[in-house]
Design an enzyme around this catalytic site. Structure first.
Site, PDB file in Angstrom:
ATOM      1  N   LEU A   1     -67.992   8.645  28.921  1.00 26.31           N
ATOM      2  CA  LEU A   1     -68.963   8.888  27.859  1.00 26.31           C
ATOM      3  C   LEU A   1     -68.785   7.901  26.703  1.00 26.31           C
ATOM      4  CD1 LEU A   1     -68.412  12.716  28.112  1.00 26.31           C
ATOM      5  CD2 LEU A   1     -70.461  11.492  28.886  1.00 26.31           C
ATOM      6  N   PRO A   2     -69.822   7.705  25.885  1.00 29.16           N
ATOM      7  CA  PRO A   2     -69.782   6.638  24.872  1.00 29.16           C
ATOM      8  C   PRO A   2     -68.860   6.880  23.678  1.00 29.16           C
ATOM      9  CG  PRO A   2     -72.048   7.218  25.452  1.00 29.16           C
ATOM     10  CD  PRO A   2     -71.162   8.280  26.023  1.00 29.16           C
TER      11      PRO A   2
ATOM     12  N   THR B   1     -63.682   5.837  26.029  1.00 27.80           N
ATOM     13  CA  THR B   1     -62.807   5.297  24.997  1.00 27.80           C
ATOM     14  C   THR B   1     -63.080   6.063  23.717  1.00 27.80           C
ATOM     15  OG1 THR B   1     -62.777   3.093  25.997  1.00 27.80           O
ATOM     16  CG2 THR B   1     -62.157   3.251  23.684  1.00 27.80           C
TER      17      THR B   1
ATOM     18  N   LYS C   1     -55.851   1.204  25.167  1.00 25.04           N
ATOM     19  CA  LYS C   1     -57.209   0.654  25.231  1.00 25.04           C
ATOM     20  C   LYS C   1     -57.668   0.144  23.870  1.00 25.04           C
ATOM     21  CE  LYS C   1     -61.412  -0.307  26.422  1.00 25.04           C
ATOM     22  NZ  LYS C   1     -62.385   0.650  26.943  1.00 25.04           N
TER      23      LYS C   1
END
Length: 335
Positions: A103-104, A134, A209
């Site tokens: 998901l964004p 992320t 990340k």
């Protein structure tokens, strides 16, 4: 496994077999194929630019999918391919005990897990929930606590590599969570990536990340500035890129994802900066890095400047372009 071993042994002596034995071998291969197809379903929530090719790679490895996306049109090709599409994350949790979310933003992840029709409404005890979004490491930790209360397991596993690596199955996964569950997560993630790295407790995958993307943003800006300067000094861009890539300035942004149109094929700069990793998402990730730096009192001087540059790009109409459009931004804007 036994069927696979028998198939390998059979193949080594194939030239000696009679027609009847060949028929038996074909039958055994069919059984092995059905065995693969009977793998238990995997839930996949979020089939956008990254989630779509990731889910397809799970299909290629024989996993039936239970699909959900907030945009129904994104699910059509999966439905046409025979995969099951449902109407909410809760429905996914009801039908699958292994779920991947892609998901964004943090807000989207919280809604998918804890919303009115979220995963936690119908999650089964013992389920494995892997979030490849992320998001803020603190949000991952909170979601893990909520999932644990339901008797399930949560792992954060954000990715690096972009859409190209998602399509080819060569993503890098950075995984945080209970180490004893890593092997189970790797079974699925290995179908979508060539590198699956255990980072530590929940949230460490997100930390890795965020650090990677901050460095990527800085190096892309540096590459764009360097290429722009060299071109204005009269250097041919392809020649300059060649020199950089055999010298100490070489980096991923220069040798694999060059931001200058015409220097490389198959990258967003060769396609008017369409596709790839959006400027909005890079600005979001740099915001996460900024928040983390503030909470840990870590100086990120270049990271903060990169954040401001990509935010400015979003305000100037570059939000839907790939983040390598920073080269175009530097060329066209007056500073």
């Amino acid at each position: 496994m036994a069927a696979s071993l028998r198939l390998r042994g059979a193949a080594s002596g194939l030239r000696y077999w009679s027609g009847r034995q060949r028929a038996a071998a074909a039958s055994l291969a069919a059984v092995a194929s059905r065995s693969m197809a009977s793998k238990t379903p995997v839930g996949f929530i979020g089939v956008g630019n990254m989630g779509n090719p990731m889910a397809k790679n799970l299909m290629k490895h024989g996993y039936p999918l239970i699909i959900y996306d907030v945009f129904p049109d994104a699910c059509k090709e999966f439905q046409e391919a025979g995969e099951q599409v449902v109407s909410s994350p809760a429905d996914v949790a009801e039908k699958a005990d292994r779920i991947i979310t892609m998901l964004p933003t943090s807000i989207n992840a919280v809604e998918a897990y804890s919303g009115a029709n979220g995963i936690l409404k119908k999650v089964k005890k013992g389920s494995l929930l892997i979030d490849s979004s992320t998001i803020d490491p603190a949000v991952s930790k909170e979601l893990a606590k909520e999932v644990e209360k339901m008797g399930a397991v949560f792992m954060d596993a954000p990715v690096s590599g972009g859409v190209g690596a998602a399509r080819s199955g060569n993503l890098t996964f950075m995984v945080g969570g209970v180490e004893a569950e890593f092997a189970a997560a790797k079974e699925l993630l290995g179908c979508m990536g060539s590198n699956v790295v255990y980072c530590g407790a929940v949230g460490t995958g997100q930390a890795a990340k965020i650090c990677n993307n901050m460095l990527l943003a800085i190096s892309m800006i540096g590459t764009a500035e360097t290429m722009n300067l060299g071109i204005r000094l009269g250097l041919d861009p392809k020649l300059l890129a060649k020199i950089l890539n055999m010298s100490s300035g070489r980096c991923w942004s220069s040798d694999t994802y060059n931001p200058v149109p015409g220097v490389m094929d198959g990258v967003p700069s060769a396609n008017n900066y369409q596709g790839g990793f959006g400027t909005t998402l890079m600005a979001k990730d740099l915001g996460l890095a900024q928040d983390s730096a503030t909470s840990t009192k870590s100086p990120i001087l270049l990271g903060s400047l990169a954040h401001q540059i990509f935010r400015m790009m979003c305000a100037k109409g570059y939000s839907k372009k790939d983040f390598s459009a920073v080269f175009q931004f530097l060329r066209e804007e007056n500073f």
